[in-house]
Motif scaffolding. Structure first.
Motif, PDB file in Angstrom:
ATOM      1  N   VAL A  14       0.848  -1.190   0.000  1.00  0.00           N
ATOM      2  CA  VAL A  14       0.000   0.000   0.000  1.00  0.00           C
ATOM      3  C   VAL A  14       0.881   1.237   0.000  1.00  0.00           C
ATOM      4  N   HIS A  15       0.573   2.195  -0.873  1.00  0.00           N
ATOM      5  CA  HIS A  15       1.273   3.476  -0.922  1.00  0.00           C
ATOM      6  C   HIS A  15       0.509   4.470  -0.053  1.00  0.00           C
ATOM      7  N   LEU A  16       1.156   5.032   0.960  1.00  0.00           N
ATOM      8  CA  LEU A  16       0.478   5.888   1.936  1.00  0.00           C
ATOM      9  C   LEU A  16       0.358   7.327   1.443  1.00  0.00           C
ATOM     10  N   VAL A  62     -10.029  -4.072  -4.365  1.00  0.00           N
ATOM     11  CA  VAL A  62      -8.576  -4.166  -4.310  1.00  0.00           C
ATOM     12  C   VAL A  62      -8.070  -5.314  -5.184  1.00  0.00           C
ATOM     13  N   LEU A  63      -8.827  -6.425  -5.258  1.00  0.00           N
ATOM     14  CA  LEU A  63      -8.411  -7.524  -6.131  1.00  0.00           C
ATOM     15  C   LEU A  63      -8.469  -7.116  -7.592  1.00  0.00           C
ATOM     16  N   ASN A  64      -9.413  -6.244  -7.942  1.00  0.00           N
ATOM     17  CA  ASN A  64      -9.447  -5.719  -9.307  1.00  0.00           C
ATOM     18  C   ASN A  64      -8.199  -4.896  -9.601  1.00  0.00           C
ATOM     19  N   ARG A  65      -7.774  -4.092  -8.636  1.00  0.00           N
ATOM     20  CA  ARG A  65      -6.546  -3.309  -8.809  1.00  0.00           C
ATOM     21  C   ARG A  65      -5.343  -4.229  -9.042  1.00  0.00           C
ATOM     22  N   ILE A  66      -5.280  -5.321  -8.273  1.00  0.00           N
ATOM     23  CA  ILE A  66      -4.164  -6.256  -8.412  1.00  0.00           C
ATOM     24  C   ILE A  66      -4.273  -7.026  -9.719  1.00  0.00           C
ATOM     25  N   TYR A  67      -5.462  -7.509 -10.036  1.00  0.00           N
ATOM     26  CA  TYR A  67      -5.667  -8.324 -11.226  1.00  0.00           C
ATOM     27  C   TYR A  67      -5.345  -7.560 -12.504  1.00  0.00           C
ATOM     28  N   THR A  68      -5.715  -6.291 -12.547  1.00  0.00           N
ATOM     29  CA  THR A  68      -5.478  -5.483 -13.741  1.00  0.00           C
ATOM     30  C   THR A  68      -4.096  -4.831 -13.760  1.00  0.00           C
ATOM     31  N   ASP A  69      -3.269  -5.098 -12.726  1.00  0.00           N
ATOM     32  CA  ASP A  69      -1.951  -4.445 -12.656  1.00  0.00           C
ATOM     33  C   ASP A  69      -2.098  -2.929 -12.776  1.00  0.00           C
ATOM     34  N   TYR A  70      -3.106  -2.380 -12.136  1.00  0.00           N
ATOM     35  CA  TYR A  70      -3.481  -0.999 -12.355  1.00  0.00           C
ATOM     36  C   TYR A  70      -2.318  -0.042 -12.105  1.00  0.00           C
ATOM     37  N   TYR A  71      -1.610  -0.226 -11.017  1.00  0.00           N
ATOM     38  CA  TYR A  71      -0.493   0.670 -10.699  1.00  0.00           C
ATOM     39  C   TYR A  71       0.846   0.136 -11.207  1.00  0.00           C
ATOM     40  N   ARG A  72       1.073  -1.157 -11.087  1.00  0.00           N
ATOM     41  CA  ARG A  72       2.381  -1.698 -11.489  1.00  0.00           C
ATOM     42  C   ARG A  72       2.606  -1.574 -12.993  1.00  0.00           C
ATOM     43  N   SER A  73       1.540  -1.671 -13.796  1.00  0.00           N
ATOM     44  CA  SER A  73       1.711  -1.500 -15.241  1.00  0.00           C
ATOM     45  C   SER A  73       2.027  -0.061 -15.606  1.00  0.00           C
ATOM     46  N   ARG A  74       1.849   0.862 -14.659  1.00  0.00           N
ATOM     47  CA  ARG A  74       2.180   2.266 -14.877  1.00  0.00           C
ATOM     48  C   ARG A  74       3.539   2.634 -14.279  1.00  0.00           C
ATOM     49  N   GLY A  75       4.272   1.619 -13.848  1.00  0.00           N
ATOM     50  CA  GLY A  75       5.631   1.851 -13.363  1.00  0.00           C
ATOM     51  C   GLY A  75       5.757   2.029 -11.865  1.00  0.00           C
ATOM     52  N   TYR A  76       4.642   1.940 -11.114  1.00  0.00           N
ATOM     53  CA  TYR A  76       4.701   2.092  -9.656  1.00  0.00           C
ATOM     54  C   TYR A  76       5.080   0.763  -9.001  1.00  0.00           C
ATOM     55  N   ASP A  77       5.621   0.859  -7.787  1.00  0.00           N
ATOM     56  CA  ASP A  77       6.050  -0.350  -7.063  1.00  0.00           C
ATOM     57  C   ASP A  77       5.089  -0.689  -5.931  1.00  0.00           C
ATOM     58  N   PHE A  78       3.796  -0.447  -6.135  1.00  0.00           N
ATOM     59  CA  PHE A  78       2.792  -0.770  -5.132  1.00  0.00           C
ATOM     60  C   PHE A  78       1.517  -1.223  -5.835  1.00  0.00           C
ATOM     61  N   ASP A  79       0.580  -1.768  -5.039  1.00  0.00           N
ATOM     62  CA  ASP A  79      -0.647  -2.340  -5.594  1.00  0.00           C
ATOM     63  C   ASP A  79      -1.849  -1.419  -5.471  1.00  0.00           C
ATOM     64  N   ILE A  80      -1.856  -0.541  -4.461  1.00  0.00           N
ATOM     65  CA  ILE A  80      -3.003   0.318  -4.214  1.00  0.00           C
ATOM     66  C   ILE A  80      -2.556   1.476  -3.336  1.00  0.00           C
ATOM     67  N   THR A  81      -3.320   2.567  -3.339  1.00  0.00           N
ATOM     68  CA  THR A  81      -2.998   3.708  -2.478  1.00  0.00           C
ATOM     69  C   THR A  81      -3.894   3.687  -1.243  1.00  0.00           C
ATOM     70  N   ASP A  87      -8.563   5.393  -4.189  1.00  0.00           N
ATOM     71  CA  ASP A  87      -8.907   4.015  -3.863  1.00  0.00           C
ATOM     72  C   ASP A  87      -9.808   3.952  -2.630  1.00  0.00           C
ATOM     73  N   GLN A  88      -9.372   3.260  -1.591  1.00  0.00           N
ATOM     74  CA  GLN A  88     -10.156   3.144  -0.368  1.00  0.00           C
ATOM     75  C   GLN A  88      -9.261   3.431   0.840  1.00  0.00           C
ATOM     76  N   GLN A  89      -9.874   3.808   1.946  1.00  0.00           N
ATOM     77  CA  GLN A  89      -9.115   4.359   3.069  1.00  0.00           C
ATOM     78  C   GLN A  89      -8.349   3.282   3.833  1.00  0.00           C
ATOM     79  N   PHE A  90      -7.052   3.537   3.982  1.00  0.00           N
ATOM     80  CA  PHE A  90      -6.172   2.688   4.789  1.00  0.00           C
ATOM     81  C   PHE A  90      -5.415   3.593   5.741  1.00  0.00           C
ATOM     82  N   VAL A  91      -5.456   3.290   7.031  1.00  0.00           N
ATOM     83  CA  VAL A  91      -4.785   4.109   8.042  1.00  0.00           C
ATOM     84  C   VAL A  91      -3.714   3.250   8.702  1.00  0.00           C
ATOM     85  N   SER A  92      -2.473   3.507   8.377  1.00  0.00           N
ATOM     86  CA  SER A  92      -1.378   2.685   8.892  1.00  0.00           C
ATOM     87  C   SER A  92      -1.321   2.727  10.415  1.00  0.00           C
TER      88      SER A  92
END
Length: 464
Positions: A14-16, A62-81, A87-92
């Motif tokens: 997850v990218h914070l 989130v599985l759709n994001r992973i399945y479609t390589d949504y971020y990694r196919s754009r050169g990012y090193d994470f799966d979701i923000t 995306d959806q809220q994540f609080v570390s």
């Protein structure tokens, strides 16, 4: 798509922050991610049905994001923000509620998809009070739960009746979807079939890319199509699908099919059922014709009497002639029409070649198994097949009370733990029973694996 069968990853990164920020990346177990997001998005005091519905929406998104390589196919090193702007809220580091933790542990291998499609549903949602969107209203889901609706009924209210819940999806370690080493001419298998499928769909938007037969064989035509794709998108036009070409292809494929959108064009399975599909007639255009042509093309390589046929998906004159040539070889009426006897004879010959010549399943671009996950519909159909009173269980597509009772009865009769849930052990036993019934009702066994039988021979292991 690079991953034909979606899976549940063991971990997620997850990218914070927003995608192009310098924020930290956090990698954690997938179920811990779901617990965090569900605890951040809704209230733990909500009705259990509302919590379950929101969990399925969160997991599917989130599985759709992973399945479609949504971020990694754009050169990012994470799966979701972590931000709801994307995306959806994540609080570390946040606290997790006990009831939410239990709910996730029991259901984290489930997700939503459209009936007949592969990709997890891009199940968008919003709170429904301060913001609205095309998707589920979180507060609305709570109101529906208070009215007595279960989770599936809530989800169908917002996403439509053509959704289904995938139960007990496989879990595996996350890996880059790019298939090392690079794919080039001469390669065969499922990744080549994926490339051909992607090229053919993208060519609808970019006509300069030649369409190719979906054979699973990286031939000269496929190489030429890859070169055309590379030229259009300013890649090295070497005809080899390396990492840059692969990710550009998948990114375009996701875009043209809108796989990352709630209302996507949808990706269908690249696998086929081997059951007789009803009579196939000249002029028909369908996936079953593609399947038929694929089996006939394999037979043509091994049986000289069977004519070669291109795999086009259209039952044209060439296909009719090939069917007639097979019928002549098999001693069947030469009608050029695929009835049950012809289909079973073709499959029997194909299955014999598959099992004795091609022992390595990776050589087969069309797989016998469409998907490892069980849906409510397929589960109900299997339970009805082994039941003495099939009419007691309607095929509703819902994991309702009659289905759970039928599961419990099956488990009790087969000495399994009586849970009323489709556990892996239960599904294996149920599948075995259905297979036994199928083979008990048909003469369509596999072809003899080899050797010539002559008059007077006998099997020494079988007393006469």
């Amino acid at each position: 798509m690079p991953v034909l069968i979606p899976y549940i990853p063991e971990t997620i990164t997850v990218h914070l922050g927003v995608p192009n920020s310098d924020a930290e990346n956090v990698t954690l177990p997938f179920n811990d991610y779901l617990k965090n997001v569900l605890s951040s998005e809704v209230y733990p005091t909500w009705e259990p049905a509302a919590l379950e519905a929101n969990l399925l929406a969160i997991s599917s998104y989130v599985l759709n994001r992973i399945y479609t390589d949504y971020y990694r196919s754009r050169g990012y090193d994470f799966d979701i923000t972590s931000t709801t702007a994307y995306d959806q809220q994540f609080v570390s580091g946040r606290n997790i509620y006990e009831n939410i933790s239990r709910l996730v542990d029991e259901n984290f291998v489930e997700y939503l998809r459209r009936v007949g499609f592969v990709e997890p549903l891009a199940a968008k949602f919003c709170n429904g009070v301060t913001t609205t969107c095309e998707g589920m209203s979180q507060w609305g889901s709570q109101e529906l739960a208070q009215q007595g609706l279960d989770a599936e009924a809530i989800l169908r209210t917002y996403y439509g009746d053509d959704i289904e819940i995938v139960d007990d999806a496989p879990v595996q370690g996350i890996s880059m979807n790019y298939p090392e080493p690079p794919i080039r001419r001469g390669d065969i298998g499922v990744y080549v079939l994926t490339i051909q499928t992607i090229l053919n769909r993208i060519s609808q938007n970019y006509p300069a890319i030649p369409k190719v037969p979906t054979t699973g064989i990286f031939d000269e035509a496929t190489e030429a199509s890859v070169r055309a794709f590379q030229s259009i998108f300013s890649l090295e036009a070497d005809g080899i699908v390396g990492k840059a070409t692969w990710y550009r292809m998948t990114q375009l494929y996701v875009a043209v099919l809108r796989l990352a959108e709630l209302r996507s064009e949808g990706q269908t399975y690249l696998g086929y059922s081997w059951e007789y599909p009803d009579m196939i007639l000249p002029g028909e255009i369908s996936a079953k014709v593609t399947h038929l042509q694929y089996m006939l093309s394999v037979l043509a390589d091994f049986i000289p009497e069977v004519q070669e046929v291109p795999i086009t998906g259209t039952y044209d004159a060439a296909t009719e002639n090939t069917v007639s040539s097979f019928q002549r070889y098999a001693g069947l009426p030469e009608t050029g029409i695929v009835d049950r006897a012809t289909w079973e004879a073709i499959y029997s010959q194909y299955a014999g070649i598959e099992s004795t010549v091609f022992g390595d399943r990776n050589l087969f671009p069309i797989q016998a198994q469409s998907a490892p996950a069980v849906t409510a519909v397929s589960l109900q159909q299997q339970l009805r097949a082994v039941s003495d009173s099939p009419d007691v269980l309607p095929v509703s597509g819902h994991m309702d009370a009659p289905t759970k009772r039928a599961l419990a009865n099956f488990q009790k009769n087969h000495g399994l733990p009586v849970t009323g849930k489709a556990t892996a052990e239960t599904k294996k036993a149920l599948c075995g029973c259905v297979q036994c019934l199928r083979y008990a009702q048909t003469t369509n066994f596999l072809q003899f694996s080899g050797g010539r039988l002559t008059n007077g021979m006998q099997d020494p292991e079988v007393p006469l």
